[in-house]
Design a protein around this motif. Structure first.
Motif, PDB file in Angstrom:
ATOM      1  N   UNK A 103     -12.871  -5.357  -2.279  1.00  0.00           N
ATOM      2  CA  UNK A 103     -12.132  -6.449  -2.908  1.00  0.00           C
ATOM      3  C   UNK A 103     -11.657  -6.078  -4.318  1.00  0.00           C
ATOM      4  N   UNK A 104     -12.260  -5.027  -4.901  1.00  0.00           N
ATOM      5  CA  UNK A 104     -11.836  -4.540  -6.219  1.00  0.00           C
ATOM      6  C   UNK A 104     -10.833  -3.391  -6.092  1.00  0.00           C
TER       7      UNK A 104
ATOM      8  N   UNK B 175     -22.486   2.824   1.197  1.00  0.00           N
ATOM      9  CA  UNK B 175     -23.395   1.745   0.800  1.00  0.00           C
ATOM     10  C   UNK B 175     -22.680   0.393   0.829  1.00  0.00           C
ATOM     11  N   UNK B 176     -21.443   0.346   0.350  1.00  0.00           N
ATOM     12  CA  UNK B 176     -20.672  -0.899   0.363  1.00  0.00           C
ATOM     13  C   UNK B 176     -20.469  -1.363   1.792  1.00  0.00           C
ATOM     14  N   UNK B 177     -20.045  -0.452   2.660  1.00  0.00           N
ATOM     15  CA  UNK B 177     -19.805  -0.805   4.058  1.00  0.00           C
ATOM     16  C   UNK B 177     -21.087  -1.260   4.740  1.00  0.00           C
ATOM     17  N   UNK B 178     -22.195  -0.561   4.491  1.00  0.00           N
ATOM     18  CA  UNK B 178     -23.474  -0.919   5.106  1.00  0.00           C
ATOM     19  C   UNK B 178     -23.914  -2.322   4.691  1.00  0.00           C
ATOM     20  N   UNK B 179     -23.785  -2.652   3.420  1.00  0.00           N
ATOM     21  CA  UNK B 179     -24.211  -3.970   2.953  1.00  0.00           C
ATOM     22  C   UNK B 179     -23.318  -5.073   3.516  1.00  0.00           C
ATOM     23  N   UNK B 180     -22.026  -4.826   3.602  1.00  0.00           N
ATOM     24  CA  UNK B 180     -21.119  -5.836   4.152  1.00  0.00           C
ATOM     25  C   UNK B 180     -21.264  -5.974   5.667  1.00  0.00           C
TER      26      UNK B 180
ATOM     27  N   UNK C 196       0.828  -1.210   0.000  1.00  0.00           N
ATOM     28  CA  UNK C 196       0.000   0.000   0.000  1.00  0.00           C
ATOM     29  C   UNK C 196       0.863   1.261   0.000  1.00  0.00           C
ATOM     30  N   UNK C 197       0.349   2.280  -0.651  1.00  0.00           N
ATOM     31  CA  UNK C 197       1.028   3.576  -0.689  1.00  0.00           C
ATOM     32  C   UNK C 197       0.135   4.622  -0.044  1.00  0.00           C
ATOM     33  N   UNK C 198       0.677   5.803   0.193  1.00  0.00           N
ATOM     34  CA  UNK C 198      -0.102   6.875   0.801  1.00  0.00           C
ATOM     35  C   UNK C 198      -1.200   7.391  -0.117  1.00  0.00           C
ATOM     36  N   UNK C 199      -1.093   7.101  -1.411  1.00  0.00           N
ATOM     37  CA  UNK C 199      -2.095   7.568  -2.354  1.00  0.00           C
ATOM     38  C   UNK C 199      -3.301   6.625  -2.438  1.00  0.00           C
ATOM     39  N   UNK C 200      -3.185   5.440  -1.880  1.00  0.00           N
ATOM     40  CA  UNK C 200      -4.268   4.469  -1.940  1.00  0.00           C
ATOM     41  C   UNK C 200      -5.188   4.629  -0.737  1.00  0.00           C
ATOM     42  N   UNK C 201      -6.462   4.224  -0.893  1.00  0.00           N
ATOM     43  CA  UNK C 201      -7.371   4.297   0.253  1.00  0.00           C
ATOM     44  C   UNK C 201      -6.918   3.345   1.353  1.00  0.00           C
TER      45      UNK C 201
END
Length: 103
Positions: A21-22, A29-34, A11-16
């Motif tokens: 998984x993508x 919405x993604x977090x809520x569903x998972x 991981x780099x500082x520019x990545x979330x």
């Protein structure tokens, strides 16, 4: 957190910090569903746990070891609204019960 970061040495500082998984930034919405699926898997009632629950838990945990100024900064609060997110811990409740019993 240290263990999590060590598991992502590429991981780099520019990545979330937290990605799907993508390898895309997590959306609410993604977090809520998972979170809903995770609760079902663990046998917890999914309707009782929301992304808001995570905010409450994080604020309550942080309040135990950080200043109000830092807590407000972390939660992006400019007012005393952060107080609505704080929940008493078991230790606080026990101390209050003891104090009430001593009256």
């Amino acid at each position: 957190m240290i263990c999590f970061l060590r598991s992502c040495p590429h991981a780099t500082l520019q990545e979330p910090l937290f990605a799907t998984e993508k390898e895309k930034p997590m959306s609410k919405a993604w977090l809520a569903s998972h979170l809903h699926l995770l609760c079902q898997t663990c046998g917890l009632p999914p309707d009782r746990y929301t992304t808001h629950s995570l905010r409450i838990g994080a604020a309550t945990t942080a309040a135990a070891s950080t200043s109000v100024a830092t807590l407000k900064l972390m939660g992006r609060w400019s007012s005393s609204a952060y107080e609505r997110y704080l929940r008493p811990g078991a230790k606080d409740i026990l101390e209050a019960q003891k104090a009430m019993g001593a009256l």
